[in-house]
Design an enzyme around this catalytic site. Structure first.
Site, PDB file in Angstrom:
ATOM      1  N   ASN A   7      19.036  36.484   0.429  1.00  0.00           N
ATOM      2  CA  ASN A   7      19.606  37.326   1.477  1.00  0.00           C
ATOM      3  C   ASN A   7      20.565  36.441   2.269  1.00  0.00           C
ATOM      4  O   ASN A   7      20.138  35.634   3.097  1.00  0.00           O
ATOM      5  CB  ASN A   7      18.464  37.859   2.361  1.00  0.00           C
ATOM      6  CG  ASN A   7      18.962  38.796   3.440  1.00  0.00           C
ATOM      7  OD1 ASN A   7      20.173  38.994   3.597  1.00  0.00           O
ATOM      8  ND2 ASN A   7      18.045  39.364   4.191  1.00  0.00           N
ATOM      9  N   LYS A  14      18.501  33.242   3.375  1.00  0.00           N
ATOM     10  CA  LYS A  14      17.040  33.326   3.272  1.00  0.00           C
ATOM     11  C   LYS A  14      16.698  33.473   1.799  1.00  0.00           C
ATOM     12  O   LYS A  14      17.416  34.180   1.075  1.00  0.00           O
ATOM     13  CB  LYS A  14      16.514  34.543   4.028  1.00  0.00           C
ATOM     14  CG  LYS A  14      16.611  34.397   5.521  1.00  0.00           C
ATOM     15  CD  LYS A  14      15.766  35.478   6.199  1.00  0.00           C
ATOM     16  CE  LYS A  14      16.262  35.740   7.596  1.00  0.00           C
ATOM     17  NZ  LYS A  14      16.543  37.120   7.879  1.00  0.00           N
ATOM     18  N   ARG A  91      20.325  40.722  -1.908  1.00  0.00           N
ATOM     19  CA  ARG A  91      20.416  41.861  -0.999  1.00  0.00           C
ATOM     20  C   ARG A  91      21.897  42.045  -0.667  1.00  0.00           C
ATOM     21  O   ARG A  91      22.564  41.109  -0.210  1.00  0.00           O
ATOM     22  CB  ARG A  91      19.647  41.562   0.278  1.00  0.00           C
ATOM     23  CG  ARG A  91      19.820  42.662   1.272  1.00  0.00           C
ATOM     24  CD  ARG A  91      19.155  42.323   2.578  1.00  0.00           C
ATOM     25  NE  ARG A  91      19.261  43.453   3.457  1.00  0.00           N
ATOM     26  CZ  ARG A  91      19.451  43.373   4.769  1.00  0.00           C
ATOM     27  NH1 ARG A  91      19.545  42.196   5.356  1.00  0.00           N
ATOM     28  NH2 ARG A  91      19.525  44.447   5.496  1.00  0.00           N
ATOM     29  N   HIS A 208      11.168  52.845   9.870  1.00  0.00           N
ATOM     30  CA  HIS A 208      11.371  51.388   9.815  1.00  0.00           C
ATOM     31  C   HIS A 208      11.803  50.965  11.224  1.00  0.00           C
ATOM     32  O   HIS A 208      12.952  51.162  11.622  1.00  0.00           O
ATOM     33  CB  HIS A 208      12.454  51.059   8.775  1.00  0.00           C
ATOM     34  CG  HIS A 208      12.767  49.600   8.687  1.00  0.00           C
ATOM     35  ND1 HIS A 208      12.425  48.817   7.607  1.00  0.00           N
ATOM     36  CD2 HIS A 208      13.402  48.770   9.549  1.00  0.00           C
ATOM     37  CE1 HIS A 208      12.826  47.565   7.815  1.00  0.00           C
ATOM     38  NE2 HIS A 208      13.430  47.521   8.989  1.00  0.00           N
ATOM     39  N   LEU A 209      10.847  50.431  11.980  1.00  0.00           N
ATOM     40  CA  LEU A 209      11.118  50.115  13.386  1.00  0.00           C
ATOM     41  C   LEU A 209      11.059  48.606  13.595  1.00  0.00           C
ATOM     42  O   LEU A 209       9.980  48.003  13.576  1.00  0.00           O
ATOM     43  CB  LEU A 209      10.084  50.812  14.294  1.00  0.00           C
ATOM     44  CG  LEU A 209       9.842  52.311  14.030  1.00  0.00           C
ATOM     45  CD1 LEU A 209       8.756  52.855  14.962  1.00  0.00           C
ATOM     46  CD2 LEU A 209      11.129  53.124  14.184  1.00  0.00           C
ATOM     47  N   ASN A 211      14.058  45.196  14.875  1.00  0.00           N
ATOM     48  CA  ASN A 211      15.189  44.987  15.789  1.00  0.00           C
ATOM     49  C   ASN A 211      16.213  46.068  15.567  1.00  0.00           C
ATOM     50  O   ASN A 211      16.738  46.670  16.487  1.00  0.00           O
ATOM     51  CB  ASN A 211      15.831  43.635  15.507  1.00  0.00           C
ATOM     52  CG  ASN A 211      15.301  42.582  16.421  1.00  0.00           C
ATOM     53  OD1 ASN A 211      15.049  42.849  17.593  1.00  0.00           O
ATOM     54  ND2 ASN A 211      15.104  41.394  15.881  1.00  0.00           N
ATOM     55  N   ARG A 241      21.249  47.856  19.969  1.00  0.00           N
ATOM     56  CA  ARG A 241      22.233  48.887  19.577  1.00  0.00           C
ATOM     57  C   ARG A 241      21.895  50.220  20.228  1.00  0.00           C
ATOM     58  O   ARG A 241      20.723  50.579  20.347  1.00  0.00           O
ATOM     59  CB  ARG A 241      22.223  49.083  18.055  1.00  0.00           C
ATOM     60  CG  ARG A 241      22.772  47.892  17.320  1.00  0.00           C
ATOM     61  CD  ARG A 241      22.672  48.087  15.818  1.00  0.00           C
ATOM     62  NE  ARG A 241      22.100  46.915  15.216  1.00  0.00           N
ATOM     63  CZ  ARG A 241      21.461  46.893  14.048  1.00  0.00           C
ATOM     64  NH1 ARG A 241      21.329  48.003  13.340  1.00  0.00           N
ATOM     65  NH2 ARG A 241      20.972  45.778  13.576  1.00  0.00           N
ATOM     66  N   PHE A 284      10.255  43.921  21.863  1.00  0.00           N
ATOM     67  CA  PHE A 284       9.293  44.841  22.450  1.00  0.00           C
ATOM     68  C   PHE A 284       8.111  44.119  23.115  1.00  0.00           C
ATOM     69  O   PHE A 284       7.491  44.671  24.025  1.00  0.00           O
ATOM     70  CB  PHE A 284       8.818  45.860  21.412  1.00  0.00           C
ATOM     71  CG  PHE A 284       9.779  47.016  21.285  1.00  0.00           C
ATOM     72  CD1 PHE A 284       9.603  48.167  22.044  1.00  0.00           C
ATOM     73  CD2 PHE A 284      10.882  46.937  20.451  1.00  0.00           C
ATOM     74  CE1 PHE A 284      10.501  49.219  21.968  1.00  0.00           C
ATOM     75  CE2 PHE A 284      11.791  47.979  20.357  1.00  0.00           C
ATOM     76  CZ  PHE A 284      11.602  49.131  21.119  1.00  0.00           C
TER      77      PHE A 284
HETATM   78  P1  ADP Z   1      14.493  42.643  12.159  1.00  0.00           P
HETATM   79  O1  ADP Z   1      15.158  43.976  12.252  1.00  0.00           O
HETATM   80  O2  ADP Z   1      15.256  41.529  12.808  1.00  0.00           O
HETATM   81  O3  ADP Z   1      13.954  42.305  10.779  1.00  0.00           O
HETATM   82  P2  ADP Z   1      11.699  42.838  12.856  1.00  0.00           P
HETATM   83  O4  ADP Z   1      11.333  43.846  11.830  1.00  0.00           O
HETATM   84  O5  ADP Z   1      11.180  41.451  12.703  1.00  0.00           O
HETATM   85  O6  ADP Z   1      13.233  42.811  13.117  1.00  0.00           O
HETATM   86  O7  ADP Z   1      11.191  43.401  14.275  1.00  0.00           O
HETATM   87  C1  ADP Z   1      11.355  42.716  15.474  1.00  0.00           C
HETATM   88  C2  ADP Z   1      10.564  43.451  16.553  1.00  0.00           C
HETATM   89  O8  ADP Z   1       9.198  43.488  16.115  1.00  0.00           O
HETATM   90  C3  ADP Z   1      10.560  42.816  17.919  1.00  0.00           C
HETATM   91  O9  ADP Z   1      10.956  43.771  18.895  1.00  0.00           O
HETATM   92  C4  ADP Z   1       9.128  42.411  18.176  1.00  0.00           C
HETATM   93  O10 ADP Z   1       8.728  42.752  19.471  1.00  0.00           O
HETATM   94  C5  ADP Z   1       8.333  43.227  17.202  1.00  0.00           C
HETATM   95  N1  ADP Z   1       7.211  42.424  16.716  1.00  0.00           N
HETATM   96  C6  ADP Z   1       7.241  41.490  15.751  1.00  0.00           C
HETATM   97  N2  ADP Z   1       6.026  40.899  15.607  1.00  0.00           N
HETATM   98  C7  ADP Z   1       5.213  41.457  16.520  1.00  0.00           C
HETATM   99  C8  ADP Z   1       3.849  41.306  16.892  1.00  0.00           C
HETATM  100  N3  ADP Z   1       3.059  40.417  16.271  1.00  0.00           N
HETATM  101  N4  ADP Z   1       3.374  42.096  17.869  1.00  0.00           N
HETATM  102  C9  ADP Z   1       4.158  43.010  18.480  1.00  0.00           C
HETATM  103  N5  ADP Z   1       5.449  43.202  18.191  1.00  0.00           N
HETATM  104  C10 ADP Z   1       5.971  42.449  17.231  1.00  0.00           C
END
Ligand code: ADP
Length: 404
Positions: A7, A14, A91, A208-209, A211, A241, A284
């Site tokens: 990626n 990565k 990717r 898919h939640l 960043n 965003r 979050f």
């Molecule tokens: P990206 O889109 O960069 O891949 P991720 O899927 O890693 O993002 O999601 C990042 C979000 O996930 C952040 O807002 C973070 O708060 C939340 N997050 C990641 N790990 C944890 C955790 N262990 N507990 C609570 N929230 C988490």
């Protein structure tokens, strides 16, 4: 098949080296700060131990060469020679309308990825650099492109067209594409496997939640709609965003704040979302900490995010004519029990009821968290885009071997 999944970003690569059939990860890591001072590679074999290797990485090609050196080294390696790499899966963010499936990389596939740079100016050039670096470092090893947009290519025109002059679609292919497709496809299939039902019989909303966040409606195994659009800016509000806004706001802000195109683009992509609303953070965990200590804007940002998730779940149930499952995945979806609980709160009228006890405290593990009375299942499924890319790569390479 031993697949190296790549990626590539603008200054990072990565990687994950894994066995596609079993999902066993042999090694993984990332080359960071490529082309900059203080570059390094973080590498680990199976297990939590990581090593940081400080090394000059003037460009992507040298970064790939260094990663290959590490993978074959006696100290950190997992293979004795590069010959053990059966294929490389890349990717690629945007495949436009040309790619509804993964593709073995050929000169014409590369030309099409280049055409799609206009649609993903930040991502596709970096993805191309990664591809070319691997081609140069591993001649003869099959390279496969796996597109973030491909899974969504089954959307019907009613879902993907924007109500703009049709000529703009003809001229520039302006339409909804959607992203995170590898993840949506992976968790939808996993959901069917967990429920022990054919995906062809299911209506699933995948959330898919992370960043970046997106939601998809997967009906009978095919995506029929998704919240991101021409770019990953659309849909629910995200870390930084803005997601869906009245399009007239764009010119309004440009005029009032004297912003040019770059300025408004940065405002909507980097300074908005839950960060912009809260003024606290895009993460979050920080937002909850602030909300818990009485920060009303942080609480409002969380509430907005939850409300928008819920709206999409309802809209997609309507679009599919029912709902059998809601899946939560990615950083927030996998780890944040409060957001999962509240995003489906009040949806018992459409058969969705979460078991609050089962859901509470659940982090990063697969689970069915629906209440016994729920007719639609609520699942937490950690996404695994690398495994999905490795499997796609294996499929494409096997097809190639069969046809030659
Ligand atoms: P990206 O889109 O960069 O891949 P991720 O899927 O890693 O993002 O999601 C990042 C979000 O996930 C952040 O807002 C973070 O708060 C939340 N997050 C990641 N790990 C944890 C955790 N262990 N507990 C609570 N929230 C988490």
């Amino acid at each position: 098949m031993k697949v190296l999944v790549i990626n590539a970003g603008s200054s990072s690569i990565k990687y994950q080296f894994l066995i596609s059939e079993t999902g066993e990860v042999l090694a993984k890591g990332g080359a960071e700060r490529i082309g900059l001072d203080d570059a390094f590679i973080i590498h680990s074999k199976s297990g939590p131990e990581k090593v940081k290797i400080e090394v000059d990485l003037p460009n992507h090609k040298e970064a790939v060469e260094k990663v290959l050196e590490i993978l074959t080294s006696t100290e950190y390696g997992v293979i004795s020679s590069m010959m053990e790499i059966d294929a490389v899966g890349h990717r690629v963010v945007h495949g436009g309308e040309k790619f509804s499936h993964s593709a073995i990389i050929t000169p014409s596939v590369k030309a099409t990825i280049r055409v799609c740079i206009a649609l993903a100016p930040l991502h596709n050039p970096a993805n191309m650099t990664g591809i070319e670096a691997c081609e140069a470092a591993m001649p003869g090893v099959p390279q496969v492109a796996v597109f973030d947009t491909a899974f969504h290519q089954t959307m019907p025109p009613a879902a993907y067209m924007y109500a703009l002059p049709y000529e703009l679609y003809e001229e520039y292919r302006i339409r909804r594409y959607g992203f995170h497709g590898t993840s949506h496809g992976y968790v939808a299939q996993r959901c069917a496997d967990i429920l022990g039902r054919p995906i062809e019989d299911l209506k699933i909303v995948t959330c898919h939640l992370g960043n970046g966040s997106s939601i998809a409606a997967v009906k009978n195994g095919k995506c029929i709609d998704t919240s991101m659009g021409l770019t990953p800016l659309a849909g629910i509000c995200m870390g930084t965003r803005c997601g869906d806004i009245d399009p007239a706001i764009v010119t309004f802000i440009m005029e009032k704040e004297g912003l040019d195109m770059k300025g408004i683009d940065a405002l909507m992509n980097k300074k908005s979302g839950v960060l912009g609303v809260s003024g606290v953070s895009s993460d979050f965990r920080d937002l909850y900490a602030a909300a818990d200590s009485g920060n009303d804007r942080a609480k409002m940002a969380i509430d907005m995010f939850i409300y928008q998730c819920k709206k999409y779940i309802g809209a997609y149930a309507a679009a599919m004519g029912g709902i059998d499952a809601v899946v939560f995945t990615a950083g927030v979806g996998e780890n944040n029990d409060d957001i999962r609980e509240k995003a489906v709160e009040g949806l018992a009228f459409m058969g969705i009821q979460i078991d609050k006890e089962k859901n509470r405290g659940l982090r990063g593990t697969e689970a069915n968290v629906s209440a016994p009375a729920s007719t639609a299942q609520v699942l937490v499924i950690p996404t695994n885009e690398e495994l999905a890319i490795a499997r796609e790569t294996e499929k494409v390479v096997k097809l190639l071997h069969e046809s030659t």
